[in-house]
Enzyme design. Structure first.
Site, short mmCIF file in Angstrom:
data_model
loop_
_atom_site.label_atom_id
_atom_site.label_comp_id
_atom_site.label_asym_id
_atom_site.label_seq_id
_atom_site.Cartn_x
_atom_site.Cartn_y
_atom_site.Cartn_z
N ASP A 190 -1.00 -6.16 0.01
CA ASP A 190 -1.38 -5.53 1.28
C ASP A 190 -2.89 -5.40 1.41
OD1 ASP A 190 0.69 -4.90 3.04
OD2 ASP A 190 1.30 -3.15 1.87
N ASP B 206 0.84 -1.21 0.00
CA ASP B 206 0.00 0.00 0.00
C ASP B 206 0.87 1.26 0.00
OD1 ASP B 206 0.85 -0.21 2.61
OD2 ASP B 206 -1.16 -0.17 3.52
N LYS C 104 -1.13 -9.41 3.26
CA LYS C 104 -0.36 -8.91 4.41
C LYS C 104 -1.23 -7.94 5.21
CE LYS C 104 3.33 -6.02 3.84
NZ LYS C 104 2.95 -4.76 4.51
N GLU D 123 9.30 -4.22 10.45
CA GLU D 123 9.74 -2.92 9.91
C GLU D 123 10.32 -2.04 11.00
OE1 GLU D 123 6.95 -0.94 7.32
OE2 GLU D 123 8.20 0.87 7.21
#
Ligand code: KIV
Length: 266
Positions: free
Chosen positions: A85, A46, A114, A183
């Protein structure tokens, strides 16, 4: 000749200690370029909200955007596994998560979806998994929650946060998550988490101890606007072409040369 990448390919790579590469793509031409360079996982992220649409964050991206770009990518891919995503607010409850994951797989052609979140998404991951949807759970910095987090900040530096992330990872895997993505997490925590779980862990700004690495395509081609994050390396700067830059990235991930210390948070 390369063959189709499946979840069991990635699982075997984890078990044998062979790193794999992941990059984002949003259209068929780049998807083909990545696929030919041997990128194992193509993420229709995204992040397209920022790098394609020019939005200030990923929050504005909706399901129709994701389905459209996933379908474009699908047309360009022969071998790579396509992960798409689930955008902001497309999984506020289990029913909407099931409906929207099915759209990404049926209409978009994604192989897996995801979702961002820790304990909050465990039940959703369980139901998706029970219904045959392969799931990647995104932990650490969650870009869809940027306004709640107060900015793009490294996550897991405090002991309590680190402990919670390790617990969340375990619960997500127990619930059926097939891959985790970390992340902006300190490298020692990312390494510990990667060793703790038996599913592949993809890192971005999480050090070289993860099983795989991902970058946003535009960032690794030096197309980011403004200051690029510490974990980004411009591979085009030292390559003669976009294809060569992507091949260099794949090789650097596999050899462990990328990410180097300068791309890593302590
Ligand atoms: O949307 C995206 O590109 C992502 C990566 C930053 C991992 O989620």
């Amino acid at each position: 000749m390369s063959s189709k990448v499946t979840l069991s390919t990635l699982q075997k790579m984890k078990q044998s200690g062979e790193r794999f590469s992941c990059l984002t793509a949003y259209d068929a031409t780049f998807a083909t370029t990545l696929d030919r360079a041997g990128v194992e996982v193509i993420l229709v992220g995204d992040s397209l909200g920022m790098v394609v649409q020019g939005q200030e964050s990923t929050v504005a991206v909706d399901m129709d955007d994701m389905v459209y770009h996933t379908r474009c990518v699908k047309r360009g891919v022969t071998n790579a596994l396509i992960m798409a995503d689930m955008p902001f607010m497309s999984y506020p409850n289990v029913d909407e998560a099931l409906y929207n994951a099915a759209r990404l797989m049926r209409e978009g052609g994604a192989h897996m979806v995801k979702l961002e979140g820790g304990a909050r998404i465990v039940d959703t991951v369980r139901v998706l998994s029970e219904n045959g949807v392969p799931v990647c759970a995104h932990l650490g910095l969650l870009p869809q929650s940027v306004h709640k987090l107060g900015g793009y900040k490294v996550q897991g530096r405090e002991a309590s946060q680190a402990k919670q992330m390790l617990l969340d990872a375990e619960e997500l895997v127990k619930a059926g998550a097939d891959i985790l993505l970390l992340e902006c997490v300190p490298s020692d925590l990312a390494l510990r988490l990667t060793q703790n779980v038996d599913v592949p862990v993809i890192g971005i700004g999480a050090g070289s101890g993860c099983d795989a690495q991902v970058l946003v395509l535009h960032d690794m081609l030096g197309l980011g606007s403004g200051v690029s994050p510490k974990f980004v390396k411009d591979f085009l700067a030292e390559s003669g072409s976009i294809s060569a830059a992507i091949e260099k990235y794949v090789a650097a991930v596999k050899s462990g040369e990328f990410p180097a210390k300068e791309h890593t948070f302590e």
